[in-house]
Design an enzyme around this catalytic site. Structure first.
Site, PDB file in Angstrom:
ATOM      1  N   SER A  97       2.150  35.956  -3.891  1.00 35.81           N
ATOM      2  CA  SER A  97       2.363  36.429  -2.229  1.00 35.81           C
ATOM      3  C   SER A  97       3.680  37.221  -2.430  1.00 35.81           C
ATOM      4  CB  SER A  97       2.662  35.042  -1.417  1.00 35.81           C
ATOM      5  OG  SER A  97       1.669  34.299  -1.516  1.00 35.81           O
ATOM      6  N   LYS A 172      -1.931  37.274   4.401  1.00 35.32           N
ATOM      7  CA  LYS A 172      -1.283  36.220   3.990  1.00 35.32           C
ATOM      8  C   LYS A 172       0.088  36.157   4.821  1.00 35.32           C
ATOM      9  CE  LYS A 172       0.528  32.737   1.378  1.00 35.32           C
ATOM     10  NZ  LYS A 172       0.011  31.556   1.204  1.00 35.32           N
ATOM     11  N   LYS A 240      10.809  32.954   1.742  1.00 35.37           N
ATOM     12  CA  LYS A 240      10.305  34.038   0.855  1.00 35.37           C
ATOM     13  C   LYS A 240       9.347  34.796   1.671  1.00 35.37           C
ATOM     14  CE  LYS A 240       7.380  33.961  -2.123  1.00 35.37           C
ATOM     15  NZ  LYS A 240       5.835  34.254  -2.310  1.00 35.37           N
TER      16      LYS A 240
HETATM   17  N1  LIG Z   1       3.152  26.670  -4.836  1.00 32.61           N
HETATM   18  C1  LIG Z   1       2.274  26.736  -3.904  1.00 32.61           C
HETATM   19  O1  LIG Z   1       2.029  25.806  -3.096  1.00 32.61           O
HETATM   20  C2  LIG Z   1       1.688  28.074  -3.344  1.00 32.61           C
HETATM   21  C3  LIG Z   1       0.604  28.153  -2.309  1.00 32.61           C
HETATM   22  C4  LIG Z   1       0.091  29.457  -2.084  1.00 32.61           C
HETATM   23  C5  LIG Z   1       0.546  30.699  -2.751  1.00 32.61           C
HETATM   24  N2  LIG Z   1       1.832  30.445  -3.426  1.00 32.61           N
HETATM   25  C6  LIG Z   1       2.401  31.680  -4.208  1.00 32.61           C
HETATM   26  O2  LIG Z   1       1.911  31.671  -5.438  1.00 32.61           O
HETATM   27  C7  LIG Z   1       2.840  32.533  -6.170  1.00 32.61           C
HETATM   28  C8  LIG Z   1       3.083  31.867  -7.482  1.00 32.61           C
HETATM   29  O3  LIG Z   1       3.804  30.564  -6.923  1.00 32.61           O
HETATM   30  P1  LIG Z   1       4.008  29.236  -7.991  1.00 32.61           P
HETATM   31  O4  LIG Z   1       4.214  28.205  -7.112  1.00 32.61           O
HETATM   32  O5  LIG Z   1       2.979  29.227  -9.197  1.00 32.61           O
HETATM   33  O6  LIG Z   1       5.323  29.699  -8.581  1.00 32.61           O
HETATM   34  P2  LIG Z   1       6.074  29.522  -9.956  1.00 32.61           P
HETATM   35  O7  LIG Z   1       7.636  29.674  -9.887  1.00 32.61           O
HETATM   36  O8  LIG Z   1       5.702  27.812 -10.365  1.00 32.61           O
HETATM   37  O9  LIG Z   1       5.301  30.280 -11.028  1.00 32.61           O
HETATM   38  C9  LIG Z   1       5.556  31.650 -11.297  1.00 32.61           C
HETATM   39  C10 LIG Z   1       5.572  31.745 -12.897  1.00 32.61           C
HETATM   40  O10 LIG Z   1       5.807  33.186 -13.041  1.00 32.61           O
HETATM   41  C11 LIG Z   1       6.500  33.405 -14.305  1.00 32.61           C
HETATM   42  N3  LIG Z   1       7.283  34.467 -14.448  1.00 32.61           N
HETATM   43  C12 LIG Z   1       8.499  34.848 -13.588  1.00 32.61           C
HETATM   44  N4  LIG Z   1       8.733  36.116 -13.720  1.00 32.61           N
HETATM   45  C13 LIG Z   1       8.048  36.655 -14.887  1.00 32.61           C
HETATM   46  C14 LIG Z   1       8.144  37.708 -15.511  1.00 32.61           C
HETATM   47  N5  LIG Z   1       8.929  38.628 -15.434  1.00 32.61           N
HETATM   48  N6  LIG Z   1       7.157  38.001 -16.686  1.00 32.61           N
HETATM   49  C15 LIG Z   1       6.337  36.900 -16.955  1.00 32.61           C
HETATM   50  N7  LIG Z   1       6.152  35.594 -16.291  1.00 32.61           N
HETATM   51  C16 LIG Z   1       7.317  35.508 -15.031  1.00 32.61           C
HETATM   52  C17 LIG Z   1       7.541  32.162 -14.285  1.00 32.61           C
HETATM   53  O11 LIG Z   1       8.064  31.627 -15.519  1.00 32.61           O
HETATM   54  C18 LIG Z   1       6.588  31.115 -13.842  1.00 32.61           C
HETATM   55  O12 LIG Z   1       5.998  30.373 -14.766  1.00 32.61           O
HETATM   56  C19 LIG Z   1       4.188  32.893  -5.142  1.00 32.61           C
HETATM   57  O13 LIG Z   1       3.941  34.058  -4.749  1.00 32.61           O
HETATM   58  C20 LIG Z   1       3.753  31.842  -3.999  1.00 32.61           C
HETATM   59  O14 LIG Z   1       4.286  32.140  -3.012  1.00 32.61           O
HETATM   60  C21 LIG Z   1       2.202  29.241  -3.634  1.00 32.61           C
END
Ligand SMILES: NC(=O)c1ccc[n+]([C@@H]2O[C@H](COP(=O)([O-])OP(=O)(O)OC[C@H]3O[C@@H](n4cnc5c(N)ncnc54)[C@H](O)[C@@H]3O)[C@@H](O)[C@H]2O)c1
Length: 299
Positions: A97, A172, A240
Site C-alpha cells: 500500500s 485502497k 501511513k
Molecule cells: N499487515 C496488515 O494487516 C496489512 C493489511 C493490508 C495491507 N497491508 C500493507 O501491506 C504492505 C506490507 O505490510 P506487512 O505488514 O507485511 O509489512 P512488514 O513490515 O511486516 O513487511 C515488510 C517486509 O519488507 C521487507 N523490506 C523492507 N525494505 C526492504 C528492501 N529495501 N528490500 C527488501 N525487503 C525489504 C522487510 O524486511 C519486511 O520483511 C504494507 O504496505 C501494508 O500497509 C498490510
C-alpha cells in the site's frame, strides 16, 4: 509454470509467497531480513541477493510486498534495484500500500525498459493472507491484468481491475479513509452514549441493523466494550495510509477534512505508545478525551 519473483517477506508477504509455492509455482524470494528468506527457502523457494538478481531469475512476474513508497522506490529504482535486471515484457505486481503518485512514477520508469507495473494493494490482514482470501484492487493495463489474474487469484478471493496505473492505490486509500472515519464515528457515538448515561452496548444492539450499521460498527464496537485492542490492523500502518491520502489529496486539490481529523487522532494515539495496537483503539482516544470507560466492567 512461470518462476515468480517475490520481494518483501513480512507479515503479509510471507504467507502470500507460501500460497504461490503451494499452488505449484517456482518462487525466487528476496528480503533484507535473511531469517524470512531462510523460512521461504525451507518451503522450497530459491533466493536472490538483490532485486536486480530477482528480476534476472524471475519469469514474467515480480511481486513486491513492502512497507511504503520509499521501500518500493528503493527496490525498483535504487542501486541494484529491479530496473537493473528487468527485461522487456516483465510485469512488476506491487501489492504494497503506497502513494499512487509513486506507483505512477515507477510504472513510467519500468515502461522505458519495455516492462510495466500493476499496482495491486490488498485489503484483509495476516489471516486472509494465509487463507489466500485477500481483496485485491488493481491499477494498470488490462492486458497485464489478464496475464497476472491467475497468480492474483492464488492470493485473493476477489481480484478487481479498477482502472489505469495508480487506480488500485487510490482505491485502497478510499478504503482506508472510509474505515478510519467510520471507526472514529463509532468511538465518538459510543463515548457520547456513555457520557449521556446510556449503556453503549444497548445502543449498539439498537442501531446495528439500521442505517448506522456497518462492518466497522460490527467489528470494532464489541472490541471497545471488551477493551480488546490487539491488532488487527495497526495504528502505525493506518497513519501511513492516511499520509498517502493527504499527499494525494494535495496533488489533486481535494479537500479531505475528516481524513485530516482522523490522522491527528491516530498520531496522538501513536505518541501515547499505542502505535502497534489495532486501529479500533480510536476508542481509547475518546475514552481519554471524555474521561469515560467504554470497556465494560466484567461481572
Ligand atoms: N499487515 C496488515 O494487516 C496489512 C493489511 C493490508 C495491507 N497491508 C500493507 O501491506 C504492505 C506490507 O505490510 P506487512 O505488514 O507485511 O509489512 P512488514 O513490515 O511486516 O513487511 C515488510 C517486509 O519488507 C521487507 N523490506 C523492507 N525494505 C526492504 C528492501 N529495501 N528490500 C527488501 N525487503 C525489504 C522487510 O524486511 C519486511 O520483511 C504494507 O504496505 C501494508 O500497509 C498490510
Amino acid at each position: 509454470m512461470d518462476k515468480i519473483g517475490f520481494i518483501g517477506l513480512g507479515i503479509m508477504g510471507r504467507p502470500m509467497a507460501k500460497n504461490l509455492i503451494k499452488a505449484g509455482y517456482a518462487v525466487v524470494v528476496c528480503d533484507v531480513n535473511q531469517q524470512a528468506v531462510e523460512e521461504l527457502r525451507a518451503c522450497g523457494a530459491e533466493s536472490a541477493a538483490t532485486p536486480a538478481e530477482t528480476a534476472e531469475k524471475a519469469g514474467t512476474f515480480i511481486v513486491t510486498m513492502l512497507p511504503n513508497s520509499p521501500q518500493v522506490r528503493e527496490v525498483t529504482a535504487g542501486e541494484n534495484g529491479l530496473l537493473k535486471g528487468i527485461r522487456a515484457g516483465q510485469i512488476v505486481v506491487d501489492m504494497s500500500s503506497i502513494s499512487p503518485i509513486a506507483s505512477r512514477e515507477l510504472d513510467a520508469l519500468l515502461r522505458e525498459k519495455g516492462a510495466e507495473m500493476l499496482d495491486a494493494p490488498v485489503s484483509g490482514g495476516q489471516e486472509k493472507a494465509e487463507q489466500g482470501t485477500l481483496a485485491i484492487m488493481v491499477g494498470g493495463s488490462a492486458a497485464a491484468f489478464e496475464k497476472a489474474r491467475p497468480i492474483l487469484e492464488k492470493m485473493g478471493a476477489t481480484v478487481t481491475l479498477v482502472g489505469e496505473s495508480g487506480a488500485g492505490q487510490i482505491t485502497k486509500l478510499v478504503n482506508q479513509m472510509i474505515v478510519g472515519i467510520n471507526i472514529s464515528a463509532v468511538a465518538e457515538g459510543m463515548a457520547f452514549a456513555k457520557k449521556a448515561g446510556v449503556e453503549p452496548r444497548r445502543v449498539f444492539e439498537a442501531i446495528r441493523k439500521g442505517l448506522a450499521g456497518s462492518q466497522c460498527l460490527e467489528d470494532k464496537a464489541p472490541r471497545m466494550f471488551e477493551g480488546r485492542y490487539d491488532p488487527g490492523f495497526r495504528i502505525n500502518l493506518h497513519i501511513k495510509d492516511l499520509w498517502n491520502v493527504l499527499e494525494t489529496s494535495r496533488a489533486v486539490s481535494c479537500s479531505v477534512p475528516l481524513s485530516g481529523q482522523v490522522i491527528e487522532m491516530m498520531i496522538a494515539l501513536a505518541n501515547e505508545g499505542h502505535e502497534t495496537k489495532d486501529h479500533g483503539s480510536l476508542g481509547l482516544y475518546y475514552e481519554k478525551l471524555n474521561n469515560v470507560a467504554l470497556k465494560e466492567i466484567q461481572k
